[in-house]
Design a protein around this motif. Structure first.
Motif, short mmCIF file in Angstrom:
data_model
loop_
_atom_site.label_atom_id
_atom_site.label_comp_id
_atom_site.label_asym_id
_atom_site.label_seq_id
_atom_site.Cartn_x
_atom_site.Cartn_y
_atom_site.Cartn_z
N PHE A 175 0.83 -1.19 0.00
CA PHE A 175 0.00 0.00 0.00
C PHE A 175 0.88 1.25 0.00
N ASN A 176 0.57 2.19 -0.87
CA ASN A 176 1.24 3.49 -0.93
C ASN A 176 0.27 4.56 -0.46
N SER A 177 0.72 5.43 0.44
CA SER A 177 -0.17 6.48 0.94
C SER A 177 -0.35 7.57 -0.11
N VAL A 178 -1.50 8.20 -0.06
CA VAL A 178 -1.76 9.34 -0.93
C VAL A 178 -1.08 10.58 -0.37
N PRO A 179 -1.08 10.81 0.97
CA PRO A 179 -0.30 11.94 1.51
C PRO A 179 1.20 11.72 1.29
N ASP A 180 1.95 12.79 1.25
CA ASP A 180 3.39 12.73 1.00
C ASP A 180 4.23 12.65 2.27
N GLU A 181 3.60 12.42 3.42
CA GLU A 181 4.38 12.29 4.65
C GLU A 181 3.68 11.32 5.59
N GLY A 182 4.45 10.84 6.56
CA GLY A 182 3.92 9.87 7.52
C GLY A 182 4.34 8.46 7.14
N ILE A 183 3.45 7.51 7.25
CA ILE A 183 3.72 6.14 6.83
C ILE A 183 3.41 6.09 5.34
N LEU A 184 4.45 6.13 4.53
CA LEU A 184 4.29 6.26 3.08
C LEU A 184 3.98 4.95 2.38
N TYR A 185 4.51 3.86 2.91
CA TYR A 185 4.39 2.56 2.24
C TYR A 185 4.33 1.46 3.28
N LEU A 186 3.51 0.45 3.02
CA LEU A 186 3.45 -0.76 3.84
C LEU A 186 3.43 -1.94 2.88
N GLY A 187 4.36 -2.88 3.06
CA GLY A 187 4.43 -4.07 2.22
C GLY A 187 4.33 -5.32 3.07
N PHE A 188 3.30 -6.11 2.84
CA PHE A 188 3.03 -7.31 3.63
C PHE A 188 3.36 -8.56 2.82
N PRO A 189 4.29 -9.39 3.28
CA PRO A 189 4.56 -10.63 2.56
C PRO A 189 3.39 -11.60 2.68
N ALA A 190 3.38 -12.61 1.84
CA ALA A 190 2.30 -13.59 1.84
C ALA A 190 2.30 -14.43 3.12
N LYS A 191 3.45 -14.59 3.74
CA LYS A 191 3.56 -15.36 4.99
C LYS A 191 4.29 -14.54 6.03
N GLY B 37 -6.28 9.84 14.96
CA GLY B 37 -7.20 10.89 14.55
C GLY B 37 -7.02 11.37 13.12
N GLU B 38 -5.88 11.05 12.50
CA GLU B 38 -5.63 11.47 11.12
C GLU B 38 -6.18 10.42 10.16
N ILE B 39 -6.91 10.86 9.15
CA ILE B 39 -7.44 9.95 8.14
C ILE B 39 -6.45 9.88 6.98
N ILE B 40 -6.07 8.65 6.62
CA ILE B 40 -5.05 8.43 5.59
C ILE B 40 -5.60 7.47 4.55
N GLN B 41 -5.40 7.82 3.29
CA GLN B 41 -5.82 6.95 2.19
C GLN B 41 -4.58 6.26 1.62
N TYR B 42 -4.69 4.96 1.39
CA TYR B 42 -3.63 4.18 0.76
C TYR B 42 -4.16 3.56 -0.52
N GLU B 43 -3.32 3.56 -1.54
CA GLU B 43 -3.64 2.85 -2.77
C GLU B 43 -3.01 1.47 -2.68
N ARG B 44 -3.79 0.46 -2.98
CA ARG B 44 -3.27 -0.90 -2.99
C ARG B 44 -2.51 -1.08 -4.29
N THR B 45 -1.23 -1.45 -4.18
CA THR B 45 -0.39 -1.49 -5.37
C THR B 45 -0.14 -2.90 -5.90
#
Length: 100
Positions: A7-23, A82-90
């Motif tokens: 997942f890549n965040s739409v905002p340009d700061e904070g938690i920008l990317y999260l990558g989850f392996p299959a296991k 409290g902050e709302i963040i949108q992530y695009e699933r990549t």
């Protein structure tokens, strides 16, 4: 819904990317600001009883709690402190069959 996905965040700061392996229960994170220095820690994830995604560091210290607001195959909207963040699933993990 998160195993094997990133997942890549739409905002340009904070938690920008999260990558989850299959296991496993680790997650590759990229935090910071896209215009400046970025850190890439390896965190761990669990789902709390209330359904929130809890991200912790190697010592078990909480780094973020992401409460799900909206989910679709292409985007996820969460609340973190409290902050709302949108992530695009990549990416999406797809199982493949082995043919003999």
């Amino acid at each position: 819904m998160i195993r094997g996905a990133s997942f890549n965040s739409v905002p340009d700061e904070g938690i920008l990317y999260l990558g989850f392996p299959a296991k496993g229960s680790h997650v590759a994170a990229t935090i910071g600001d896209r215009k400046e220095a970025i850190a890439a820690p390896l965190w761990y994830w669990t789902i709390e009883k209330n359904g929130a995604l809890l991200l912790t560091d190697y010592s078990g210290k909480k780094q973020a709690t992401l409460d799900l607001i909206e989910y679709s195959p292409s985007k996820v909207v969460v609340r973190n402190r409290g902050e709302i963040i949108q992530y695009e699933r990549t990416t999406k993990f797809r199982r493949t069959r082995r043919h003999s």
